[in-house]
Write an enzyme that holds these catalytic residues in place. Structure first.
Site, PDB file in Angstrom:
ATOM      1  N   ARG A  11       7.548   0.148  -6.416  1.00  0.00           N
ATOM      2  CA  ARG A  11       7.760  -0.334  -5.195  1.00  0.00           C
ATOM      3  C   ARG A  11       9.100  -0.703  -4.821  1.00  0.00           C
ATOM      4  O   ARG A  11       9.927  -0.377  -5.540  1.00  0.00           O
ATOM      5  CB  ARG A  11       6.898  -1.743  -5.017  1.00  0.00           C
ATOM      6  CG  ARG A  11       5.476  -1.508  -5.091  1.00  0.00           C
ATOM      7  CD  ARG A  11       4.474  -2.904  -5.088  1.00  0.00           C
ATOM      8  NE  ARG A  11       5.203  -3.436  -3.642  1.00  0.00           N
ATOM      9  CZ  ARG A  11       4.921  -4.662  -3.306  1.00  0.00           C
ATOM     10  NH1 ARG A  11       4.039  -5.388  -4.129  1.00  0.00           N
ATOM     11  NH2 ARG A  11       5.287  -5.173  -2.225  1.00  0.00           N
ATOM     12  N   PRO A  63      -8.836  -0.080  -4.110  1.00  0.00           N
ATOM     13  CA  PRO A  63      -7.304  -0.126  -3.681  1.00  0.00           C
ATOM     14  C   PRO A  63      -6.443   1.008  -4.223  1.00  0.00           C
ATOM     15  O   PRO A  63      -5.597   1.590  -3.660  1.00  0.00           O
ATOM     16  CB  PRO A  63      -6.850  -1.397  -3.653  1.00  0.00           C
ATOM     17  CG  PRO A  63      -7.616  -2.254  -4.676  1.00  0.00           C
ATOM     18  CD  PRO A  63      -9.071  -1.454  -4.786  1.00  0.00           C
ATOM     19  N   ASP A  77       0.930  -1.396  -0.089  1.00  0.00           N
ATOM     20  CA  ASP A  77       0.127   0.101  -0.207  1.00  0.00           C
ATOM     21  C   ASP A  77       0.925   1.212  -0.052  1.00  0.00           C
ATOM     22  O   ASP A  77       2.043   1.122   0.489  1.00  0.00           O
ATOM     23  CB  ASP A  77      -0.811   0.081   1.397  1.00  0.00           C
ATOM     24  CG  ASP A  77      -2.328  -0.591   1.029  1.00  0.00           C
ATOM     25  OD1 ASP A  77      -3.114   0.355   0.193  1.00  0.00           O
ATOM     26  OD2 ASP A  77      -2.463  -1.382   1.290  1.00  0.00           O
ATOM     27  N   TYR A 134      -2.049  -1.661 -11.642  1.00  0.00           N
ATOM     28  CA  TYR A 134      -3.330  -1.611 -11.752  1.00  0.00           C
ATOM     29  C   TYR A 134      -3.883  -1.639 -12.969  1.00  0.00           C
ATOM     30  O   TYR A 134      -3.466  -0.668 -13.764  1.00  0.00           O
ATOM     31  CB  TYR A 134      -3.935  -0.556 -10.665  1.00  0.00           C
ATOM     32  CG  TYR A 134      -3.756  -0.668  -9.290  1.00  0.00           C
ATOM     33  CD1 TYR A 134      -4.405  -1.631  -8.652  1.00  0.00           C
ATOM     34  CD2 TYR A 134      -2.514   0.122  -8.641  1.00  0.00           C
ATOM     35  CE1 TYR A 134      -4.127  -1.640  -7.222  1.00  0.00           C
ATOM     36  CE2 TYR A 134      -2.475  -0.229  -7.272  1.00  0.00           C
ATOM     37  CZ  TYR A 134      -3.248  -0.931  -6.502  1.00  0.00           C
ATOM     38  OH  TYR A 134      -3.062  -0.818  -5.148  1.00  0.00           O
TER      39      TYR A 134
END
Lengths: 681, 681
Positions: free
Chosen positions: A281, A365, A53, A289
């Site tokens: 990341r 999300p 996240d 996504y």
């Protein structure tokens, strides 16, 4: 757990159900406040592969207040820039804009990305340290029933909530993490595409085994047990909202690509093939996504998950990114979900059982909001429950939880609703293309959303812990809160108070600038001194302490603080240091080298202790540092450098009250409205 | 340890004797370089109560290169300002000056203070992590004999050093930490006021017990065993220097005082009662260094330690601080020492046994140098031994250890000699007072000393790892080093090279400014990318990559780098990634948003890997960041923004070579002079 055939029973102040980020945040508060607490989770495994996240600025500020902001900051990937890609006149995607991922100047932190497992690790270490190893997550423990004895809900010494727990075997409590049958771990078992609830299986299985139950009587229960919250369902509360037809896939891969912005956060609208978001990341991974235009919900409104495979998702990504190539050798994790927004009808039952996080709001999300808002729910709730359980605060402050946080949840789903539609929509071909999404509108929403997404636009309405003007119902979630004798105040009176420090809006989090320790010249961000230890703080902006007029005002304020009946003395147990419940911090604006701690500041601002001498860590100065520039705090807060003002920071760093040095009586009433005054009783 | 009556024998690449900060630093390098290593310490206890030290900027940069700078920075007390107190005309002390404790702009870190036990903890965690738990300190292990087989010293595959070790019982290896008989722990057992060597006791005791010995054959031995170094004495080497008559006491207390600067670092000269230094520490502690004018050495030159008590030391402090009052309830630790300066005659024997830290230099503690210079010795030595042991570097680089570090030790004791006399001397009453110390002279020495004390003024002379002009013997410690075909170069030629980047002096540590990742726009301090992993680094300042002329120069340099015979290919084993031994980093000066990694930079600057794709973390840009300002690296380094230059950073971050992009052949020769080229052999 059964002893001689009897089911064991025990009392606990706080029982937390669920040990995800929200539950761990609640447990962290209990550890920092010193409250007897248990936390249980039905799952055996701590870390779910792939859960990642974005962490908002505000979440990092919160982590820092708990003591582990630096660990997250060090390990995470830092997202710096957002690149927007849209079809050109030829239909081929090209970069149309670059904007900073975090609005410049908003916080001392910027948005970062880190694996949820690491964040849970930081929480567990922190809870262990601050609870002195008395609070640890009990895994493989399933709640079976919850009852509230309504006759006891107003009795501070009672344990009105009874929960039956069942201890599972390791096998029972280990989730199947791979339901797709692919070789790579997937997260479908937690996706909203799976309708079957494995918890019901667990209950059925475990009920068939004898002798593993126990009964817990709790003063307070906090349900942080996720989107299918058992706690919520036990209370009979619902989530209200709707699903959309938009289905998205998620993949964590190490990309091999000639797409130039693969290490930036990217929002990509292709002309006809759907949209894609790139989230770079840690450890070379990139999260994609990916909108799945070829998958649509069936008549029941749900997509058929059996059709969704990594190949299907990745081929959609390839089309969207064309003419750039993308491939991968390594995929860490993948899942898919259907966009929808829902919010709980009630956030608590009788002020004794509370719900936080996914248990009361769900949304898509990729806005990077889920874990953040969930943790922030629990950060809002935890200190309130902790201080009430310890008899420091009045139970009435608990009503602010729903009014403050359900409002945030409502705002969040409104934001997500709008943003999801703009992001999932086909880009408009031209101004005449009414069905398409205008890329200008999308960019505008994105930029505005960035402030919302930072977590720093939250503004709580009036209550007995927020003294401001206006309608409490309107500024909250629509429900009533308990007010105090000083809240709300008239708009005119409030505007005058707020004008004392425009940069510290009442109801918003205390913004941070650098100041120097008076005694050691060391630069600190003010927020570093607003630690999550359950204390309220009175921040005395003492102004120009070298002016005789101002010194007289400060002396008078301090004399009132120091008087026997003052809120400070009234809330402090006789055998405890004077800063145990409320800490007074001072920031003055005179020149550091012209002032001296012991000579120029009343002792109540730097209390004496016969073992430790004077306290050297409570008085600060707004002056230039040698190595870290000038925080210019008075100017940044909009505070008059001569006259200063007084501000209350709640234990969660929100501004609760603001006034002049002469407004001591109102300050006294603020604390009378929310804290218990045992010394007066 | 004896099996069937035989004494066990084993081989190890590196044996480190002593696990204080120097020994742990050496072990950390071996862990980071992947060298088979053992580290033994005669002591059972890890942490000595009270040992504290200032950490210089350079030590923090080094910690950061190892990966734990942030831990020290977070836990330590930060010293910001030095206040100088001297007698006024009336003989009463008053603050005469304030100066920053660390020279502004010198480093991204400032001097801090932290308990040695915590620093050792950081090292132990780091060694465990990087050695994958293969290197751990073996405590209670005493060396009994050391022999060097001189016939094997030039054989790279031999283990020419034989050390007999004896494993002690717990009782034998636990030092008596309190020899004064007072209730508070004292450090006299490690003070130079104690002449008796408890190690001889240990040897005598342990020899009387059978069957606990072992024999270790090592390629290299590093003796970090303190001021009474067994290793040094085994080699027959001496410390040369002298003691003074100045005796000082040390106390760590929580002070209760009206002295206004007790949380500042203070240098206090009283008129008649001696001098005192205040070092504010973590956890409310303050360290006082207190001159003991009433204690003097006897005829043997040593002070009688039995006369020295906490009361005696503290009463001296009270007199010096008068008219201010000082008292305490809590004393953490105390000790006393006699000022003296000594340096070892030899820092190594046959390039096989090395001495580091207190084993080869002693001086007074209050200059805050001891632990720092000791760790820096080992930081200089460790990578050299590590790379030689792994067959990556030539054995000849080991001669630079003595020339580089013995010179630092010589400079250190010269500094300490001068500083101690100025600080221990009585302040001059007026300009006619020739016996007194001029306070202007003291302040001047203090300020100049501050640069020295930062650890950042170290400047290594020419050798086969430092290509510069001048006399190697003169710039070193007076001994010869091995030079290379490119070293030394003529002063005229060198001046031209150095002019390419005046801010990166060859022989000094690579100063750090912020740059941005080309791929992700994330700000980094350049030093953050110069990690202590044993790799040399070529930093290509690529200049304005968007200019066709400059692009051609960069392409030509990269083609040479990429050619089969280049040093980069020659030193890299065939089965290893191209950045295994030497890493090439690029910093360009064009606008970030006008440039693209894959389009504008040759692939050798961002190598491709079929699993990980292109390397996104090697190319940086000197441009403005969103949140952290502008590092302005090219200007700060004095590098031409159009043309750039090429710089070599040694594994310890010292600048080893500088040249134009056309100087590839010289760069090739630099590496031929110090590294082994297996691919060519």
């Amino acid at each position: 757990m059964a002893v001689n055939g009897h089911t064991p029973e025990s009392n606990v102040d706080v029982l937390i159900i669920g040990a995800g980020p929200a539950g761990l945040m609640a447990a962290a508060w209990m550890a920092h406040c010193g409250v007897k607490t248990r936390i249980v989770d039905k799952r055996n495994a701590k870390i779910y592969c792939g859960q990642a996240d974005g962490l908002q600025c505000r979440s990092l500020e919160i982590f820092d207040s708990l003591g582990f902001g630096d660990r997250a900051w060090k390990e995470a990937n830092h997202m710096i820039e957002i690149c927007m890609w849209n079809p050109g006149a030829d239909g081929v995607i090209r970069r149309s804009d670059r904007i900073p991922d975090t609005i410049v100047g908003l916080s001392r932190f910027q948005q970062i990305v880190l694996h949820q497992g690491r964040i849970e690790r930081f929480f567990l270490d922190n809870i262990k340290k601050y609870s002195k190893d008395t609070i640890h997550v009990e895994r493989g423990v399933l709640p079976e029933s919850l009852e509230i004895d309504e006759s006891k809900i107003d009795d501070d010494s009672a344990y009105p909530v009874t929960v039956k727990l069942r201890h599972l075997s390791e096998e029972e409590s280990t989730p199947e993490q791979q339901i797709s049958g692919s070789k790579v771990s997937d997260g479908l078992f937690r996706s909203n595409l799976v309708s079957k609830d494995d918890e019901e299986d667990l209950i059925a299985k475990s009920k068939s085994r004898p002798g593993t139950g126990e009964v817990v009587h709790a003063k307070y229960v906090i349900g942080c047990d996720g989107a299918r919250s058992w706690t919520r369902r036990s209370l009979g509360f619902e989530l209200q909202g709707e699903a959309t037809d938009f289905i998205w896939g998620v993949m964590d891969i190490i990309p091999i690509t000639d797409f130039p912005d693969i290490r930036m956060r990217c929002a990509i609208h292709s002309a006809e093939n759907g949209s894609l978001m790139v989230i770079p990341r840690e450890n070379k991974l990139v999260r994609l996504y990916i909108q799945l235009k070829e998958v649509t919900p069936d008549a029941s409104g749900r997509a058929d998950r059996s059709k969704i495979t990594p190949d299907l998702i990745f081929s959609a990504a390839k089309k969207i990114l064309s003419p750039y190539n993308i491939d991968y050798e390594y995929c860490d994790w993948w899942t898919a979900y259907q966009i929808g927004q829902r919010v709980g009808t009630d956030f608590d039952a009788h002020g004794r059982v509370f719900l936080a996080g996914d248990a009361v709001h769900t949304h898509s999300p990729k806005a990077g909001q889920g874990m953040n808002v969930s943790m922030q729910d629990a950060y809002n709730l935890g200190w309130k429950v902790g201080l009430v359980a310890r008899g420091i605060a009045k139970r009435s402050i608990l009503t602010t939880y729903q009014s403050e946080r359900r409002r945030v949840a409502q705002d969040l789903i409104d934001f997500d609703h709008r943003f999801s539609r703009l992001f999932s929509g086909r880009p408009a071909k031209d101004v005449m293309d009414a069905e398409g999404v205008s890329m200008e509108e999308f960019k505008d929403a994105f930029e505005k959303g960035n402030l919302f997404a930072s977590g720093l636009s939250v503004n709580y309405g009036p209550s007995n812990i927020v003294t401001k003007a206006g309608d409490a119902v309107e500024q909250g979630d629509g429900t009533k809160t308990v007010l105090s004798t000083v809240t709300p105040i008239s708009q005119e009176a409030f505007d005058k108070k707020q004008a004392l420090a425009k940069g510290l809006p009442v109801g918003m989090r205390f913004n941070s600038f650098k100041v120097l320790g008076q005694a050691d010249a060391r630069p600190f961000h003010i927020q570093e001194r607003l630690k999550a230890d359950g204390r309220f703080r009175v921040i005395l902006f003492a102004g120009n302490i070298l002016s005789a007029t101002q010194k007289a005002r400060v002396d008078k304020f301090c004399a009132a603080l120091n008087a026997p009946g003052s809120f400070l003395r009234a809330v402090t147990p006789k055998d405890k240091p004077i800063d145990s419940i409320i800490e007074v911090l001072t920031i003055h604006s005179a020149k550091r080298t012209d002032t001296e701690l012991l000579r120029d500041f009343p002792e109540i601002l730097h209390p004496f202790d016969k073992h430790n001498g004077w306290d050297y860590y409570k008085v600060f100065v707004d002056d230039v540092s040698y190595h870290e520039g000038f925080g210019d705090a008075y100017n940044n807060y909009g505070i008059d450098k001569e006259r200063g003002c007084v501000v209350v920071a709640r234990p969660d760093q929100y501004v609760g009250w603001i006034g002049e040095l002469e407004d001591f009586d109102e300050l006294q009433k603020y604390f009378e409205g929310c804290l218990v005054f045992p010394s007066k009783a």
